[in-house]
Motif scaffolding. Structure first.
Motif, PDB file in Angstrom:
ATOM      1  N   ASP A 189     159.281  55.476  49.970  1.00 32.09           N
ATOM      2  CA  ASP A 189     160.373  54.825  50.691  1.00 32.09           C
ATOM      3  C   ASP A 189     160.151  53.319  50.776  1.00 32.09           C
ATOM      4  N   PHE A 190     158.918  52.925  51.079  1.00 34.02           N
ATOM      5  CA  PHE A 190     158.625  51.497  51.206  1.00 34.02           C
ATOM      6  C   PHE A 190     158.852  50.779  49.875  1.00 34.02           C
ATOM      7  N   PHE A 191     158.291  51.309  48.794  1.00 33.49           N
ATOM      8  CA  PHE A 191     158.388  50.598  47.516  1.00 33.49           C
ATOM      9  C   PHE A 191     159.777  50.729  46.883  1.00 33.49           C
ATOM     10  N   ASP A 192     160.496  51.809  47.182  1.00 28.30           N
ATOM     11  CA  ASP A 192     161.891  51.880  46.727  1.00 28.30           C
ATOM     12  C   ASP A 192     162.700  50.741  47.342  1.00 28.30           C
ATOM     13  N   ALA A 196     164.369  47.612  45.285  1.00 29.56           N
ATOM     14  CA  ALA A 196     165.816  47.394  45.393  1.00 29.56           C
ATOM     15  C   ALA A 196     166.130  45.952  45.771  1.00 29.56           C
ATOM     16  N   GLY A 197     165.252  45.354  46.573  1.00 26.81           N
ATOM     17  CA  GLY A 197     165.476  43.982  47.003  1.00 26.81           C
ATOM     18  C   GLY A 197     164.898  42.935  46.075  1.00 26.81           C
ATOM     19  N   ASN A 198     164.148  43.372  45.073  1.00 23.83           N
ATOM     20  CA  ASN A 198     163.487  42.437  44.163  1.00 23.83           C
ATOM     21  C   ASN A 198     163.606  42.962  42.734  1.00 23.83           C
ATOM     22  N   PRO A 199     164.770  42.798  42.119  1.00 22.77           N
ATOM     23  CA  PRO A 199     165.039  43.420  40.808  1.00 22.77           C
ATOM     24  C   PRO A 199     164.212  42.857  39.658  1.00 22.77           C
ATOM     25  N   GLN A 200     163.448  41.782  39.902  1.00 21.46           N
ATOM     26  CA  GLN A 200     162.580  41.262  38.841  1.00 21.46           C
ATOM     27  C   GLN A 200     161.377  42.168  38.597  1.00 21.46           C
TER      28      GLN A 200
END
Length: 268
Positions: A189-192, A196-200
């Motif tokens: 959940d944390f890394f998803d 999602a907030g950092n598409p790079q």
């Protein structure tokens, strides 16, 4: 087996017990400068029961090819960071085999091996993120693979909270990078949310979370061996150490006495 060939060949045992997936590798080569040729690899997923399987599995693999443990020429141990139980089990088994075979042993760092499998197929920096405990990970960053397939690290291996890992990764301001390792799965959940907030940043399929046998063999081939046992990479205190006050209170043991007994057990 031809006696003259048997005398020349070097037999390698490599063991990875850093995480839930335990790997046992038997390989050989005839000359020191040659790459190892894989004979057999076993993958065991038996959390909490590895002690029942490790040594019998090694014995059976050797027996299949007509070897006794005394024929092992070198032992390569993945030294962590990772599971305390897994590391202590594999190191204890290797120490016994090495004593009986009079062979040298090396310790291999786990995070570069995990990162290399991804780096060889992605022309990008790589962050190896493996599981430590809930919302805690082991983290190490690497530049894109060099032309010869070697890796250059940008951080040392770090035991950090998942949130701190994200802050460290973002601090490098990379245009793109790939994240790999069990820390992503165990803290999904944390890394998803982070991804999602950092598409790079992107990830690899979960099969890359278990190191390639050939990457372990590559590391073993270039490692330095010694007749002294390597030290496991314990980058944080064990659960028992961090809950020592509660444990000693329950058992009626003075806390300071317990700390004195434990102070030299976990080298860091």
């Amino acid at each position: 087996m031809n006696a003259s060939i048997e005398e020349k060949e070097e037999l390698l045992l490599a063991i990875n017990g850093t995480e839930e997936t335990m790997q046992i590798i038997i390989a050989r080569r005839e000359d020191e400068g040659e790459p190892y040729s894989l004979l057999e690899t076993k993958t065991l997923v038996v959390p909490g029961r590895s002690v029942n399987f490790l040594v019998p599995s090694i014995r059976d693999s050797l027996k299949l090819f007509g070897y006794a443990a005394g024929k092992i020429s070198r032992i390569a141990l993945v030294a962590g960071p990772g599971s305390f139980t897994g590391l202590r089990l594999t190191f204890a088994a290797a120490a016994g085999i090495a004593a009986g075979s009079n062979c040298p042993v090396c310790g291999l760092e786990y995070l570069p091996i995990i990162a290399r499998g991804t780096a060889l197929v992605c022309d990008s920096p790589v962050w190896a993120i493996t599981h430590s405990r809930r919302l805690q990970v082991y983290l190490q960053g690497f530049e894109a693979a060099n032309i010869d397939g070697t890796l250059t690290s940008v951080t040392p291996p770090l035991p950090v909270a998942a949130q701190k890992a994200a802050e460290i990764i973002l601090s490098y301001k990379q245009e793109n990078a790939v994240l790999v390792g069990t820390g992503l799965v165990k803290n999904k959940d944390f890394f998803d949310d982070f991804l999602a907030g950092n598409p790079q940043y992107s990830t690899m399929p979960e099969r890359f979370n278990v190191p390639s046998v050939y990457d372990i063999l590559e590391a073993a081939q270039h490692a330095e061996y010694s007749y002294e046992m390597p030290i496991p990479m314990y980058l944080r205190g064990s659960d028992a150490e961090e809950n020592l006050e509660a444990i000693t209170r329950k058992r009626g043991i003075p806390l300071e006495a317990a700390r004195e007994q434990l102070k030299d057990i976990t080298p860091r």
